[in-house]
Design a protein around this motif. Structure first.
Motif, PDB file in Angstrom:
ATOM      1  N   TRP A 283      10.551  -9.538  -5.182  1.00 30.01           N
ATOM      2  CA  TRP A 283      10.008  -8.157  -4.241  1.00 30.01           C
ATOM      3  C   TRP A 283       8.675  -8.044  -3.734  1.00 30.01           C
ATOM      4  N   ASP A 284       8.696  -7.244  -3.278  1.00 29.90           N
ATOM      5  CA  ASP A 284       6.978  -7.035  -2.910  1.00 29.90           C
ATOM      6  C   ASP A 284       6.859  -5.774  -2.932  1.00 29.90           C
ATOM      7  N   ALA A 285       6.163  -5.822  -4.463  1.00 32.28           N
ATOM      8  CA  ALA A 285       6.231  -4.633  -5.118  1.00 32.28           C
ATOM      9  C   ALA A 285       5.110  -3.479  -4.348  1.00 32.28           C
ATOM     10  N   ARG A 286       5.275  -2.444  -4.718  1.00 27.75           N
ATOM     11  CA  ARG A 286       4.659  -1.119  -4.106  1.00 27.75           C
ATOM     12  C   ARG A 286       3.746  -1.391  -4.335  1.00 27.75           C
ATOM     13  N   GLY A 287       2.923  -1.332  -2.766  1.00 29.41           N
ATOM     14  CA  GLY A 287       1.653  -1.122  -1.973  1.00 29.41           C
ATOM     15  C   GLY A 287       1.484  -2.535  -2.154  1.00 29.41           C
ATOM     16  N   HIS A 288       1.994  -3.690  -2.643  1.00 29.17           N
ATOM     17  CA  HIS A 288       1.461  -4.796  -2.130  1.00 29.17           C
ATOM     18  C   HIS A 288       2.280  -5.343  -1.037  1.00 29.17           C
ATOM     19  N   GLY A 289       1.900  -7.092  -0.455  1.00 26.11           N
ATOM     20  CA  GLY A 289       3.428  -7.799   0.665  1.00 26.11           C
ATOM     21  C   GLY A 289       3.577  -6.408   1.883  1.00 26.11           C
ATOM     22  N   ARG A 290       4.530  -6.726   1.973  1.00 23.63           N
ATOM     23  CA  ARG A 290       5.568  -5.492   3.017  1.00 23.63           C
ATOM     24  C   ARG A 290       5.925  -4.658   2.405  1.00 23.63           C
ATOM     25  N   SER A 291       5.949  -4.647   1.507  1.00 24.09           N
ATOM     26  CA  SER A 291       6.770  -2.563   1.097  1.00 24.09           C
ATOM     27  C   SER A 291       5.207  -1.812   0.894  1.00 24.09           C
TER      28      SER A 291
ATOM     29  N   ALA B 102      -1.153   3.196  -7.060  1.00 24.09           N
ATOM     30  CA  ALA B 102       0.640   3.521  -7.480  1.00 24.09           C
ATOM     31  C   ALA B 102      -0.277   4.950  -8.262  1.00 24.09           C
ATOM     32  N   PRO B 103       0.975   5.660  -8.618  1.00 20.20           N
ATOM     33  CA  PRO B 103       0.826   6.998  -9.106  1.00 20.20           C
ATOM     34  C   PRO B 103       0.106   6.513 -10.468  1.00 20.20           C
ATOM     35  N   ASP B 104       0.926   6.037 -10.966  1.00 20.15           N
ATOM     36  CA  ASP B 104       0.366   5.042 -12.172  1.00 20.15           C
ATOM     37  C   ASP B 104       0.634   4.097 -12.908  1.00 20.15           C
ATOM     38  N   PHE B 105       0.371   3.334 -14.353  1.00 24.70           N
ATOM     39  CA  PHE B 105       1.380   2.221 -14.334  1.00 24.70           C
ATOM     40  C   PHE B 105       3.067   2.060 -14.441  1.00 24.70           C
ATOM     41  N   MET B 106       3.207   3.192 -15.247  1.00 27.17           N
ATOM     42  CA  MET B 106       4.377   3.056 -15.756  1.00 27.17           C
ATOM     43  C   MET B 106       5.721   3.188 -14.518  1.00 27.17           C
ATOM     44  N   ALA B 107       4.198   3.577 -13.392  1.00 31.92           N
ATOM     45  CA  ALA B 107       5.456   3.354 -11.714  1.00 31.92           C
ATOM     46  C   ALA B 107       5.874   2.164 -11.483  1.00 31.92           C
ATOM     47  N   LEU B 108       5.037   0.855 -11.631  1.00 31.88           N
ATOM     48  CA  LEU B 108       5.900  -0.351 -11.379  1.00 31.88           C
ATOM     49  C   LEU B 108       6.484  -0.163 -12.901  1.00 31.88           C
ATOM     50  N   VAL B 109       6.994  -0.177 -13.996  1.00 30.88           N
ATOM     51  CA  VAL B 109       7.779   0.405 -14.864  1.00 30.88           C
ATOM     52  C   VAL B 109       9.107   0.792 -14.051  1.00 30.88           C
ATOM     53  N   ARG B 110       8.632   2.250 -13.796  1.00 33.16           N
ATOM     54  CA  ARG B 110      10.449   2.490 -13.364  1.00 33.16           C
ATOM     55  C   ARG B 110      10.728   1.470 -11.981  1.00 33.16           C
ATOM     56  N   ASP B 111      10.159   1.363 -11.240  1.00 34.16           N
ATOM     57  CA  ASP B 111      10.551   0.590 -10.167  1.00 34.16           C
ATOM     58  C   ASP B 111      11.080  -0.819 -10.546  1.00 34.16           C
ATOM     59  N   LEU B 112      10.401  -1.000 -11.104  1.00 35.18           N
ATOM     60  CA  LEU B 112      11.556  -2.557 -12.398  1.00 35.18           C
ATOM     61  C   LEU B 112      12.370  -1.949 -12.354  1.00 35.18           C
ATOM     62  N   ASP B 113      12.817  -1.081 -13.160  1.00 32.90           N
ATOM     63  CA  ASP B 113      14.035  -0.760 -13.914  1.00 32.90           C
ATOM     64  C   ASP B 113      15.032  -0.108 -12.514  1.00 32.90           C
ATOM     65  N   ALA B 114      14.589   0.410 -11.738  1.00 33.85           N
ATOM     66  CA  ALA B 114      15.523   0.967 -10.099  1.00 33.85           C
ATOM     67  C   ALA B 114      15.685  -0.458  -9.375  1.00 33.85           C
ATOM     68  N   PHE B 115      15.426  -1.686  -9.701  1.00 35.54           N
ATOM     69  CA  PHE B 115      15.455  -2.267  -8.852  1.00 35.54           C
ATOM     70  C   PHE B 115      15.656  -3.655  -9.408  1.00 35.54           C
TER      71      PHE B 115
END
Length: 572
Positions: free
Chosen positions: A49-57, A64-77
């Protein structure tokens, strides 16, 4: 937020293996395409994927709102991959680089997914910022400018010996050098937490470490690896490699290690849930619990002073007074924390109360309530229309989280059974139900019962659609009674019905709490944080399969949903 991702489908007979590749900070999924071709087999299904705020995402670059937002994104992905492509989470292997490795480690710790394994390359548990006092300066800067950004000092030649790769990185228009200071600071805090509690992780892990890394430190990677409870783990330091291990001149060693580790992980079954049953008697969390329990007899000077002060002036705060008289972990105490309205005597009492209610753990408890109500609401919304939903709360306390949730569903009928050992809690729940004016559409039975010794179910009684157990198992270090309680809940829930359960995998103030606060059971409040994988295993062995988890601030509290499988004693 909708994120962009790439898919590589099998070109031969599908192997059943699913590989997810997570790019470094600043980069995007296109940068791992060559890695996919080097590591994945022809029958593997692969994603990046392109993480939020990266590449074409979408999203502000590097933010990101905070680091845990990236962790929640991974869980959702991962959930998206499982649901959309019909794969099993146990057939997933993750390859993660740098910051993404910390995202993955945090996900393993907080969400405890039963994935096949992980390869972590140059995990950024501690970034070398070089500028003296850089981290305190960033924290100070965020107070003045919450959206503060920093530009990476890392030049392409610092991360790889390969001129070709360095030029490709420098000329890539989708690479961003910006990173949110908020995310950077939160990354540092979360990494320290996960490294300190890495024993809670038992997923198979391959650690690839760069010997010439000038971006991240090696020592925290080693500390994380050594603490892992994984029965299958491998450490490989590549002496001449710079930070971008997969973009070096020579990648054969790292690539071969990944391929071999993936083969080994898929050739061996994941550990059976039964292995966790004795974790309360042996292992890191049991040792920590015993150490803290022994230390209660010899508290430190600071905690002795806090305890003495609490008993001298704590009665001025209404919240502390409840804790002093009924126990700080009692239902009455939690209900007061949920209400979050500071009060006390002589003015100063309210000030003390405000500080008490704003303690780290109590803030987490209130977020736990929000998560519990959100998951309950989702279960109610997705239930068949027109039917009366049968709900069981096995240790209801005042019933606030459940009754307030039901009050929001004006068109749904409920048949509710609230159980609690304490008649005062049941009386408080009945009073709250009256205040909420739930009316005839919510039929409630108030049953005095012990969650660990529940009443025998009437053989002719219809089973519950939803069961809730919140804030209970965290208070009891032993696994046997918790497992027995879960099995009794399984007998009371229909196949396909849901269980909402809370956990406490970690807490930053265990010793302070044990040496200053008393439990409703009498004596010191000594907690054994139960790792999420251990709690989930008990739930699975009782006859449920987890479908979702929400994680609170600092990973202290979790709320999960599991579905009842057909065999209440199965391992499915």
């Amino acid at each position: 937020m909708r994120l962009v991702y790439r898919t590589w489908k099998p070109v031969t007979e599908p192997s059943g293996r699913v590989l997810i590749f997570l790019h470094r900070g600043h980069e995007h999924s296109g940068r791992v395409a060559a890695l996919v071709s080097r590591i994945a087999g022809p029958g593997d299904l692969c994603f990046a994927w392109d993480a939020r705020g990266h590449g074409r995402s979408p999203g502000v670059r590097g933010d990101a709102p905070d680091f845990m937002a990236l962790v929640r994104d991974l869980d959702a992905f991962v959930k998206h991959v499982v649901q959309t492509h019909g794969v099993d989470v146990e057939d997933i292997f993750i390859v993660a680089n740098s910051v993404a490795a910390v995202v993955t480690a945090t996900w393993l710790h907080d969400y405890a997914p039963r994935i096949r394994g992980v390869a972590m390359a140059a995990a950024a548990f501690s970034i070398k910022l070089y500028v003296p006092l850089a981290e305190p300066a960033l924290r100070l800067g965020l107070k003045a400018k919450p959206d503060l950004k920093v530009t990476s000092y890392v030049r392409p030649s610092m991360i790889t010996h390969s001129k070709h790769e360095a030029e490709a990185y420098a000329s890539d228009p989708l690479v961003t050098r910006d990173i949110s200071a908020r995310v950077l600071v939160d990354l540092a805090d979360t990494a320290r937490r996960v490294v300190a509690d890495a024993h809670a992780i038992d997923t198979p892990v391959l650690m690839l470490v760069a010997g010439k890394d000038v971006v991240v430190r090696t020592a925290p990677q080693r500390a994380f690896f050594d603490a892992l409870s994984s029965t299958r783990k491998q450490w490989l330091e590549i002496p001449e490699s710079k930070h971008a291990i997969f973009h070096e001149e020579e990648t054969q060693l790292a690539d071969a290690a990944c391929r071999h580790f993936i083969e080994v992980c898929f050739a061996n079954a994941l550990p059976e849930p039964a292995r966790y049953l004795d974790n309360d008697l042996e292992g890191p969390s049991a040792t920590l619990h015993a150490t803290i329990a022994a230390g209660v007899k010899r508290p430190g000077l600071s905690n002795r002073l806090q305890r003495a002060l609490l008993r001298r002036i704590g009665h001025l705060s209404d919240g502390m007074k409840i804790g002093l008289t009924q126990g700080f972990d009692s239902g009455a105490s939690l209900d007061y924390v949920y209400r979050n309205r500071a009060s006390g005597r002589f003015g100063v009492g309210a000030m003390l109360d405000r500080g008490y209610l704003d303690a780290t753990g109590w803030r987490g408890v209130r977020v736990r309530k929000v998560h519990t109500q959100a998951l309950l609401s989702e279960l109610i919304r997705t239930a068949p229309q027109g039917a009366t939903l049968k709900i069981l709360d096995v240790a209801t306390g005042s019933g606030r989280y459940l009754l307030e949730t039901l009050a929001g569903f004006k068109q749904t009928s409920f048949d509710v059974e609230l159980r609690d050992m304490d008649p005062a809690n049941l009386a408080a729940a009945e009073k709250l139900a009256t205040q909420l004016k739930l009316g005839d559409r919510v039929q409630i039975r108030y049953v005095q019962a012990d969650a660990f010794n529940p009443p025998e179910q009437d053989a002719d009684a219809s089973l519950f659609d939803i069961a809730v157990v919140s804030g209970l198992y965290e208070l009891f270090p032993e696994n046997a009674p918790v497992f027995a309680s879960l099995k009794s809940i399984a007998r009371a829930v229909r196949p396909g019905g849901a269980l909402v359960y809370t956990g406490q995998p970690w807490h930053p103030q265990l010793r302070q709490i044990a040496e200053t606060l008393d439990s409703h059971l009498g004596g010191a409040w000594v907690m054994r944080p139960r790792p999420q994988n251990e709690l989930d295993a008990l739930v699975q062995m009782a006859g449920f399969k987890k479908t979702a988890t929400e994680v609170g601030p600092q990973g202290i509290f979790t709320v999960s949903v599991a579905r009842r499988i057909a065999d209440p004693h199965g391992n499915g």
